[in-house]
Write an enzyme that holds these catalytic residues in place. Sequence first.
Site, PDB file in Angstrom:
ATOM      1  N   GLY A   1       0.819  -1.206   0.000  1.00  0.00           N
ATOM      2  CA  GLY A   1       0.000   0.000   0.000  1.00  0.00           C
ATOM      3  C   GLY A   1       0.848   1.248   0.000  1.00  0.00           C
ATOM      4  O   GLY A   1       2.047   1.197   0.278  1.00  0.00           O
TER       5      GLY A   1
ATOM      6  N   ASP B   1     -11.320   4.594  12.501  1.00  0.00           N
ATOM      7  CA  ASP B   1     -10.125   4.139  13.218  1.00  0.00           C
ATOM      8  C   ASP B   1      -9.417   2.982  12.516  1.00  0.00           C
ATOM      9  O   ASP B   1      -8.697   2.224  13.140  1.00  0.00           O
ATOM     10  CB  ASP B   1     -10.505   3.729  14.634  1.00  0.00           C
ATOM     11  CG  ASP B   1     -11.619   2.680  14.592  1.00  0.00           C
ATOM     12  OD1 ASP B   1     -12.062   2.309  13.481  1.00  0.00           O
ATOM     13  OD2 ASP B   1     -12.052   2.236  15.672  1.00  0.00           O
TER      14      ASP B   1
ATOM     15  N   GLU C   1      11.326  -8.121  -1.201  1.00  0.00           N
ATOM     16  CA  GLU C   1      10.780  -8.671   0.044  1.00  0.00           C
ATOM     17  C   GLU C   1       9.293  -8.968   0.017  1.00  0.00           C
ATOM     18  O   GLU C   1       8.682  -9.124   1.063  1.00  0.00           O
ATOM     19  CB  GLU C   1      11.055  -7.741   1.225  1.00  0.00           C
ATOM     20  CG  GLU C   1      12.530  -7.446   1.420  1.00  0.00           C
ATOM     21  CD  GLU C   1      12.817  -6.974   2.825  1.00  0.00           C
ATOM     22  OE1 GLU C   1      11.953  -6.292   3.393  1.00  0.00           O
ATOM     23  OE2 GLU C   1      13.883  -7.345   3.342  1.00  0.00           O
TER      24      GLU C   1
END
Lengths: 229, 229
Positions: free
Chosen positions: B47, B85, B115
């Site tokens: 992301g 949240d 990775e």
Amino acid sequence: MLNNYNSEDKVLLSVDCIIFGFDNEGLKILLIKRGFEPEKGKWSLMGGFLKKDESLNKAAIRVLNFYTGLQDIYMEQFYAYSEVDRDPVERTISVAYYALINIENHNAELIKNYEAQWFSISKMPKLIFDHNEMVSHAMRRLRYRTSTKPVGFELLPEKFTMRQLLELYEAILDKKLDKRNFISKINSLDILVKLNEKDMLSSRKGSYLYKFDKEKYDAKLLNHFVLNL
Amino acid sequence: MLNNYNSEDKVLLSVDCIIFGFDNEGLKILLIKRGFEPEKGKWSLMGGFLKKDESLNKAAIRVLNFYTGLQDIYMEQFYAYSEVDRDPVERTISVAYYALINIENHNAELIKNYEAQWFSISKMPKLIFDHNEMVSHAMRRLRYRTSTKPVGFELLPEKFTMRQLLELYEAILDKKLDKRNFISKINSLDILVKLNEKDMLSSRKGSYLYKFDKEKYDAKLLNHFVLNL
DNA sequence: TTAATTAGTGTAGAATGAATACTTATTAGT
DNA sequence: ACTAATAAGTATTCATTCTACACTAATTAA
């Protein structure tokens, strides 16, 4: 542990609401005359900015309520529009939602107060920004939806005739359907209750009224089906 | 005419990429070990934050390239996650994308350097934030996709056996399919070319190799169908 | 009484979907 | 050389669903 992601760009995020309705004139969409610059006075979807402390779903509900007074409308998110220059004023990403509602139940008064207006899908004006594109995507989604979930409870009056249901599907799919095949397919879904009551307005003979069996209808909303019309 | 929408809240907007792959062990997903706080070292989707001057599609492509070196991967946007949240550090709305890619073609070397690691869908670790939810929504979308569009070109090697294709569909749908019926349904789509070449690895008899007819495949990508497996 | 209007209903033939088992080609092992 | 083992490959039947298609019924306005 970080307190924030400094140095990352922040942007304006808005929601736009596409509200479909249906009446005896056909499929309609609710629009507002934009009340501020730019494009003040042009037709537009109902939109507004996301606030820091609310989810997109909440924002969509808030915005719809602000423009129409409508409450408790379940809207479905369908796409985020993010072209860099989609809003000429300032970079804004917009998340589009759509919903189906019953025109009659949702009081013309409120809508009048708030300056929102119903437009026939086929006579929709040019809208600001990329809103026409949003509407056509929403239409595609709605069309698709008819083949996997029941549609109608949200759009028709409580009691309705088979003809009205047929015309609703024809309006959404934008094609003529065979009455006999349609009726038998709809019946096979087992979501309608035939009432002992006729609507005498549309014909000499009168046509039976139906209503949706809410429980079965809701069950079908969850467990999709395949309906080929 | 305004220059900006002052006084409106701005937020961080990110994209998360769900990359599906397939090999002889089954359906897999590409994850990275998160390189910064919070949750540093935990497994995560790839992301990154949207920049002011790029569309979400561009951001998704950039982020995927940054973590994997992958280029020219077409990803499809599917949902914006916006619970207040969802990211404990700072309010962030994330738009999720998914794509299907061929594991072998997309060089293990690059992936190693960067990775990123493939995980079997069934052995996926707990991911940060709401990423597990995103993956399960993407799986649902992918499953659904198999019934309206062809799948496989992106996930299988150029030449493959019927068995591989069958196993791909079984992995996506997470159920056993009848070999005979599967073959005849796939054949009815008319997107495969049977080669005069056998794969002798999986059996004594050897099984014919197939490839996709790119043109017909692409045509079907546009004009959906209904496929009941 | 007749005419006009829309409601309402059934069927046959075609296409598709589901369920089911045996034969074939090949090689590894003896 | 024969046998055993393995997965490949292939057809048919039956059930279900889809499609195309046209007449009768009920009612009221004239």
